[in-house]
Enzyme design. Structure first.
Site, PDB file in Angstrom:
ATOM      1  N   GLU A 117      -1.529   5.685  -7.597  1.00  0.00           N
ATOM      2  CA  GLU A 117      -1.089   6.477  -6.457  1.00  0.00           C
ATOM      3  C   GLU A 117       0.097   7.341  -6.889  1.00  0.00           C
ATOM      4  OE1 GLU A 117      -2.982   5.747  -3.904  1.00  0.00           O
ATOM      5  OE2 GLU A 117      -1.995   6.541  -2.122  1.00  0.00           O
ATOM      6  N   LYS A 172       0.865  -1.185   0.000  1.00  0.00           N
ATOM      7  CA  LYS A 172       0.000   0.000   0.000  1.00  0.00           C
ATOM      8  C   LYS A 172       0.900   1.233   0.000  1.00  0.00           C
ATOM      9  CE  LYS A 172      -3.961   1.926   2.453  1.00  0.00           C
ATOM     10  NZ  LYS A 172      -3.492   3.303   2.497  1.00  0.00           N
TER      11      LYS A 172
HETATM   12  S1  IVH Z   1      -6.877  -0.093  -4.253  1.00  0.00           S
HETATM   13  C1  IVH Z   1     -11.578   1.035  -4.110  1.00  0.00           C
HETATM   14  N1  IVH Z   1      -4.326  -0.518  -4.184  1.00  0.00           N
HETATM   15  O1  IVH Z   1      -4.891   3.513  -0.250  1.00  0.00           O
HETATM   16  C2  IVH Z   1     -10.312   1.614  -3.603  1.00  0.00           C
HETATM   17  N2  IVH Z   1      -5.195   1.408  -3.103  1.00  0.00           N
HETATM   18  O2  IVH Z   1      -6.611   3.593   2.115  1.00  0.00           O
HETATM   19  C3  IVH Z   1      -9.220   0.790  -4.110  1.00  0.00           C
HETATM   20  N3  IVH Z   1      -3.513   2.824  -2.069  1.00  0.00           N
HETATM   21  O3  IVH Z   1      -7.607   5.174  -1.742  1.00  0.00           O
HETATM   22  C4  IVH Z   1      -7.871   1.223  -3.763  1.00  0.00           C
HETATM   23  N4  IVH Z   1      -1.770   1.594  -2.639  1.00  0.00           N
HETATM   24  O4  IVH Z   1      -5.161   5.862  -2.411  1.00  0.00           O
HETATM   25  C5  IVH Z   1      -5.340   0.289  -3.814  1.00  0.00           C
HETATM   26  N5  IVH Z   1      -2.060  -0.985  -4.229  1.00  0.00           N
HETATM   27  C6  IVH Z   1      -3.077  -0.194  -3.869  1.00  0.00           C
HETATM   28  C7  IVH Z   1      -2.863   0.990  -3.127  1.00  0.00           C
HETATM   29  C8  IVH Z   1      -3.969   1.761  -2.760  1.00  0.00           C
HETATM   30  C9  IVH Z   1      -2.179   2.696  -2.036  1.00  0.00           C
HETATM   31  C10 IVH Z   1      -4.275   3.922  -1.448  1.00  0.00           C
HETATM   32  C11 IVH Z   1      -5.382   4.479  -2.312  1.00  0.00           C
HETATM   33  C12 IVH Z   1      -6.630   4.211  -1.529  1.00  0.00           C
HETATM   34  C13 IVH Z   1      -6.106   4.205  -0.130  1.00  0.00           C
HETATM   35  C14 IVH Z   1      -7.055   3.505   0.809  1.00  0.00           C
END
Ligand code: IVH
Length: 706
Positions: free
Chosen positions: A204, A127
């Site tokens: 991101e 993440k």
């Molecule tokens: S998927 C439906 N994948 O984390 C939302 N998010 O705390 C799907 N983020 O809003 C998000 N790395 O800004 C996804 N590999 C990743 C990510 C990621 C960072 C962020 C993103 C999201 C937030 C949620």
């Protein structure tokens, strides 16, 4: 109802109201101001407490509860963009128990039994701690990029995103089978290379840790407030009104979602395939993703990266886990806030308790005295921490931190260790409040605190050894004269052996003098001499930066050199000349002017020039090579705001054609170019019979020369 439950409900109502307010406040600081007051972990704690209470007492949940929102309303400074597919957030798992519960919910939702669990495939990814963006490509071309905003409507940051070098402006065609699926082998029969008609990508934007550190160093140099962590720096950089500033910030992107709209290309069926498609399209994808089966394998992936993540050049705050089969996504659906088929596993904040052995003071090159905590070494987020920042006198007073205390250290945004609090139960009975020094710890001069500034300074600019040494280290540093082979350690050696006291002394060093230093080999000495010599022809902006003027970092030095491409002109600039430059405020103008009034400074500059350090940019020569010199011999003054170009660009255009651009009207001025709100220069020009041009006339004059 018993009196006990009445009390409970009352207490819960009060706490829910309190938490709703506090959480909303921190959301505003984080999303709108890009300037959080508390760490992500503290925020998560408050947020999770509110969620738990709202689940237990749904009737007490406020209609405006911050748990019902994603992100924050888009700022009105940018054009608004409605997302084709809403941008949701993720729910958090704070430990393995939460992960297991999530898996149970998924199995229930899919009507599967627990032993089928091992069969479920999960895509695990790091993440990235940045800010989410939506990118739109039409026929392979990048046409629009937006921030998340409130999830429905975001901010148009297309121009800023275009400055990100790892983000392609054009997609690479991907191999597609006749049935529209992504092909394994691009050369197989029937496979064609295609770009999707419409492609929406989610990802991101982040600032690499190394870029964050350099950025903060230059902010410090320029006496500007630093960013708390890479995420805030990324947000602040992406949401700039001026894309040229964004361009300087080395932002990067990872993408993790794709929506294809094209009759000839099918949507990927798994998340792993989406990532492969993104890569083939030429978009950056974080390389450490994996597909694993069952919750315990997910947990093993999370555990593996708990430590390993600290070795990466980007910050991660957890693991994102998604069901790999995209068909299951629609089966499970979303809540108003987050998808049910994905979750963010958050790592606990990295904190450690240790002893504060001492508080030492460092005196920077501009005289700022900063306290540093010397700690009993302790392991934290992948490194051993021995020192931590204490920021300033106010911070020490606020924490009431004392030598000998047991303190809690945390890596702010996992990078710079800082003291979070004191453990009062472990404080010695005879401990005494810390007395902030009143004299410079290096040269014993009485310290001063100027006006509103938080910094305490040693005013002994030229006598204080520490300031001198720091200035010399700054002179050789990468953003300044960039003298390779002469690093901080060698500079300290020079100072210790009295070989170098001021920057001009570098240029007087000889091979013999260097060879006399302990542990100095011939090769290194030759290299040092060669590189010192080579630094004499650095661009003028670097010389300005190297001088170490307060408030002047690399950006300001570039700006000054653009307006005053020689030391002679810069030295003669008045406060009002300087303040007339767009981007230079009155305080900075005054500081620069005062700097050039100091005899030591002037002596140093003269000496450097004598030794052959180039004190100007040969703008004219560079320009002469490029364009016919139709404005040679003409002097221009540009005043007011032009519509089509900035003043500095207009001046560049004049110089590129052999003309001169100055800042005040005199009888030697050939033309005054007037934009909107011009001020007093017009009257002066009329008085001296200097021809006045409006923007159109000026542009025509430039064109004639093209
Ligand atoms: S998927 C439906 N994948 O984390 C939302 N998010 O705390 C799907 N983020 O809003 C998000 N790395 O800004 C996804 N590999 C990743 C990510 C990621 C960072 C962020 C993103 C999201 C937030 C949620």
């Amino acid at each position: 109802m018993t009196s006990q439950t009445v009390l409970d409900v009352d207490a819960a109502r009060q706490r829910i109201e309190e938490l709703s307010k506090v959480v909303e406040h921190h959301r505003f600081r984080y999303y709108v101001l890009d300037s959080p007051e508390v760490s992500d972990a503290v925020f998560d704690e408050l947020y999770n407490e509110l969620i738990a209470l709202e689940e237990k007492y749904p009737e007490l949940k406020l209609p405006s509860s911050p748990t019902q929102k994603v992100g924050a309303a888009p700022s009105t400074e940018f054009k608004q963009v409605k997302h084709r597919v809403p941008m949701l957030s993720l729910s958090n798992a704070m430990g393995s128990e939460d992960l297991e519960k999530w898996e149970e919910r998924i199995l229930r939702g899919l009507g599967q039994s627990a032993d089928e669990a091992n069969q479920l495939a999960y895509a695990c990814e790091l993440k990235i701690d940045g800010l989410s963006i939506a990118l739109t490509f039409k026929n392979g071309e990048f046409i629009e990029g937006a921030t998340r905003g409130d999830g429905e409507v975001g901010e148009d940051v297309t121009l800023n995103l275009k400055t990100i070098s790892v983000l392609p402006q054009k997609l690479t065609p991907i191999p597609v089978n006749a049935d529209g699926t992504l092909a394994e082998d691009a050369n197989a029969p029937g496979v064609e290379a295609r770009v999707p008609e419409l492609l929406e990508v989610r990802g991101e934007v982040y600032l690499p840790v190394s870029a964050f550190q350099t950025l903060n160093e230059s902010m410090l140099d320029a006496n500007e407030p630093t960013f708390a962590n890479p995420r805030n720096a990324a947000a602040g950089s992406l949401r700039q009104k001026n894309p040229r500033i964004t361009a300087k910030r080395r932002l990067a992107v990872f993408t993790y979602f794709v929506y294809v709209t094209d009759p000839r290309i099918k949507q990927p069926t798994t998340h792993a395939e989406s990532l492969r498609m993104l890569k083939l399209l030429g978009l950056p994808v974080e390389p450490n993703h994996d597909v694993v089966h069952g919750a315990s394998a997910v947990k093993a992936y999370c555990d593996k990266w708990a430590l390993a993540r600290h070795g990466l050049d980007y910050q991660t705050d957890g693991i994102v886990i998604k069901l790999n089969e995209r068909s299951l996504w629609s089966e499970l659906g979303n809540t108003s806030h987050s998808p049910r088929w994905a979750i963010a596993y958050k790592y606990p904040p990295e904190e450690a308790e240790t002893m504060l052995d001492a508080i030492q003071f460092e005196v920077g090159r501009t005289g700022a005295v900063t306290p540093v905590a010397i700690l009993h070494p302790v392991k934290l987020a992948g490194t051993t921490v021995k020192r931590a920042s204490l920021h300033n006198a106010d911070q020490i007073a606020r924490l009431d931190v004392r030598v000998g205390d047991t303190v809690i250290v945390r890596k702010a945004g996992d990078i710079i260790p800082e003291i979070l609090s004191v453990n009062p139960s472990k404080r010695a009975a005879d401990s005494q409040p810390f007395q902030y020094p009143t004299r410079c710890p290096i040269c014993d001069t009485q310290l001063v605190r100027e006006g509103e500034e938080v910094a305490v300074r040693c005013p002994n600019t030229y006598g204080c050894l520490s300031q001198r040494e720091r200035r010399l280290k700054h002179w050789v540093s990468r953003d300044a004269m960039d003298i390779e082979g002469v690093g901080e350690v060698l500079v300290s050696e020079f100072v210790k052996n009295d070989l170098v006291n001021k920057p001009s002394d570098f240029y007087k060093l000889t091979l013999d003098k260097l060879m006399a230093l302990p542990r100095m080999g011939l090769k290194s000495a030759e290299k040092a001499i060669k590189n010192i010599e080579g630094s004499k022809t650095r661009p003028f902006a670097r010389v300005i930066n190297a001088l170490g003027i307060r408030h002047v970092g690399t950006t300001m030095a570039d700006l000054l050199a653009e307006n005053y491409p020689s030391m002679k002109s810069l030295r003669n600039a008045s406060v009002s000349d300087l303040a007339a430059i767009e981007g230079v405020g009155p305080v900075v103008a005054e500081t620069i002017f005062q700097f050039f009034q100091e005899p030591q400074v002037n002596q140093l500059i003269d000496e450097l020039a004598q030794l052959g350090v180039r004190m100007e940019d040969d703008v004219e020569e560079l320009a002469r090579e490029a364009l016919p010199q139709t404005l040679a011999g003409k002097t221009f003054v540009i005043t007011g705001t032009l519509e089509t170009l900035e003043r500095s660009e207009a001046e560049k255009a004049v110089k590129a054609r052999g003309g001169k651009a100055t800042s005040s009207v005199s009888k030697n001025t050939s033309y005054l170019v007037v934009g909107a709100s011009p001020g007093s220069k017009v009257a002066k020009a009329q008085q001296l019979n200097v021809p006045i041009l409006d923007e159109t006339e000026f542009l025509k004059l430039l064109e004639k020369s093209d």
